[in-house]
Design an enzyme around this catalytic site. Structure first.
Site, PDB file in Angstrom:
ATOM      1  N   GLU A   1     -18.039  18.277 -61.869  1.00  0.00           N
ATOM      2  CA  GLU A   1     -17.360  18.997 -60.798  1.00  0.00           C
ATOM      3  C   GLU A   1     -16.053  18.284 -60.454  1.00  0.00           C
ATOM      4  O   GLU A   1     -15.781  17.184 -60.928  1.00  0.00           O
ATOM      5  CB  GLU A   1     -18.232  19.071 -59.544  1.00  0.00           C
ATOM      6  CG  GLU A   1     -19.602  19.702 -59.732  1.00  0.00           C
ATOM      7  CD  GLU A   1     -20.355  19.794 -58.416  1.00  0.00           C
ATOM      8  OE1 GLU A   1     -19.811  20.392 -57.464  1.00  0.00           O
ATOM      9  OE2 GLU A   1     -21.468  19.240 -58.327  1.00  0.00           O
ATOM     10  N   HIS A   2     -15.280  18.924 -59.610  1.00  0.00           N
ATOM     11  CA  HIS A   2     -14.118  18.324 -58.970  1.00  0.00           C
ATOM     12  C   HIS A   2     -13.174  17.714 -60.008  1.00  0.00           C
ATOM     13  O   HIS A   2     -12.721  18.408 -60.906  1.00  0.00           O
ATOM     14  CB  HIS A   2     -14.591  17.309 -57.937  1.00  0.00           C
ATOM     15  CG  HIS A   2     -13.601  17.063 -56.838  1.00  0.00           C
ATOM     16  ND1 HIS A   2     -13.736  16.041 -55.937  1.00  0.00           N
ATOM     17  CD2 HIS A   2     -12.438  17.686 -56.523  1.00  0.00           C
ATOM     18  CE1 HIS A   2     -12.729  16.048 -55.072  1.00  0.00           C
ATOM     19  NE2 HIS A   2     -11.924  17.050 -55.419  1.00  0.00           N
TER      20      HIS A   2
END
Length: 292
Positions: free
Chosen positions: A111-112
């Site tokens: 993620e991110h």
């Protein structure tokens, strides 16, 4: 296959063996291994791998007849994919954790900052290809966000990069929540996202529909999600369970055991309770029913 996430450094975690005995869950996905500022894996980026409470929890889970997958990444903190500058270095960091606990399964929750960078995405799949080649039988899951209509550009690129280097993980797992616009039926929205993922895997790997479903997974979120108007109910989990059973998904899990209880009074703290009325560990009990 059915190993709910528990974060031992966050959200007033329940004793893992108590979760197992109360729900019938055999296995847990323990989160998260992060970078200690360099290409050095530690729990939450700060707790040592050996000799601490995390190793003790793993030993206790195994003594109770279960096992663990260790999850790397998540939304917050320093990611190994960013800190380790080559696929070989990142593979060595993953391998350090695999060897520390003689792991049979790992999860990369990408993620991110790991997901948003094309260079880091390529580094992650390159490292996992090395790890897969060096660890016969190791189950690898890659967990990523997804929309009801399927994977979005960064996730599609990740799958394409993996296919290009010959990496086929045991499970590509979609997180079907935080959709943005409110959904009134999160169960069917979630299975739509999983079905769209399977079709995208079918295309990327030139595999049959059955094989694509067999490499797809769902990782939901119980109760209130990060979107104020979005709630995943026990009925939604039953809908996902039926879909997983019908299509023999590789993985059915959720975030998180820490949240699998009602909130006390007016508290709606998302790290330690679901925000909905429920019996303790009710969502874990649904996931425990999944056997492939």
């Amino acid at each position: 296959m059915a190993a709910p996430y528990e974060y031992l450094g966050w959200g007033d975690p329940q004793r893992p063996t108590s979760v197992m005995s109360a729900t019938g869950v055999h296995d847990l996905t323990l989160a998260f291994v992060l970078s200690h500022g360099t290409c050095n894996p530690m729990w939450d980026g700060s707790r040592r791998l050996k000799g601490g409470a995390d190793e003790t929890a793993i030993e206790q889970i195994r003594a109770a007849g279960g096992d663990v997958a260790v999850s790397f990444g998540g939304w917050s903190g320093r990611k190994l994919g960013n800190s380790c500058k080559t696929p070989n270095a990142l593979a060595a960091a993953y391998q350090k954790v695999i060897d520390a606990y003689a792991l049979k399964a790992i999860d990369i929750d990408i993620e991110h900052t790991e997901l948003s960078s094309a260079a880091v995405r390529k580094r992650v799949v390159g490292a996992l290809a090395i790890v897969q080649g060096a660890n016969q039988g190791l189950e690898i899951s890659i967990t990523m966000p997804g929309a009801e209509s399927g994977l979005e550009p960064a996730e599609r690129s990740l799958v394409a990069d993996a296919a290009a280097v010959g990496l086929l993980p045991s499970a590509w797992t979609v997180m079907p929540f935080d959709f943005g616009p409110a959904r009134t039926d999160m169960g069917h929205a979630s299975i739509a996202a999983a079905g769209a993922l399977a079709r995208q895997l079918e295309s990327a790997y030139h595999m049959s529909p059955a094989s694509a479903y067999g490499h797809s997974g769902i990782s939901s979120m119980n109760g209130h999600t990060d979107e104020a108007a979005e709630t995943v109910t026990l009925e939604d989990f039953q809908t996902m369970l039926s879909f997983a059973q019908q299509n023999h998904l590789a993985r059915f899990t959720f975030w998180s055991v820490n949240r699998d209880r009602s909130c006390a009074g007016a508290d709606n703290t998302s790290d330690s309770c679901s925000g909905v009325s429920q019996q303790p560990l009710a969502f874990s009990g649904v996931v425990a029913q999944y056997h492939g």
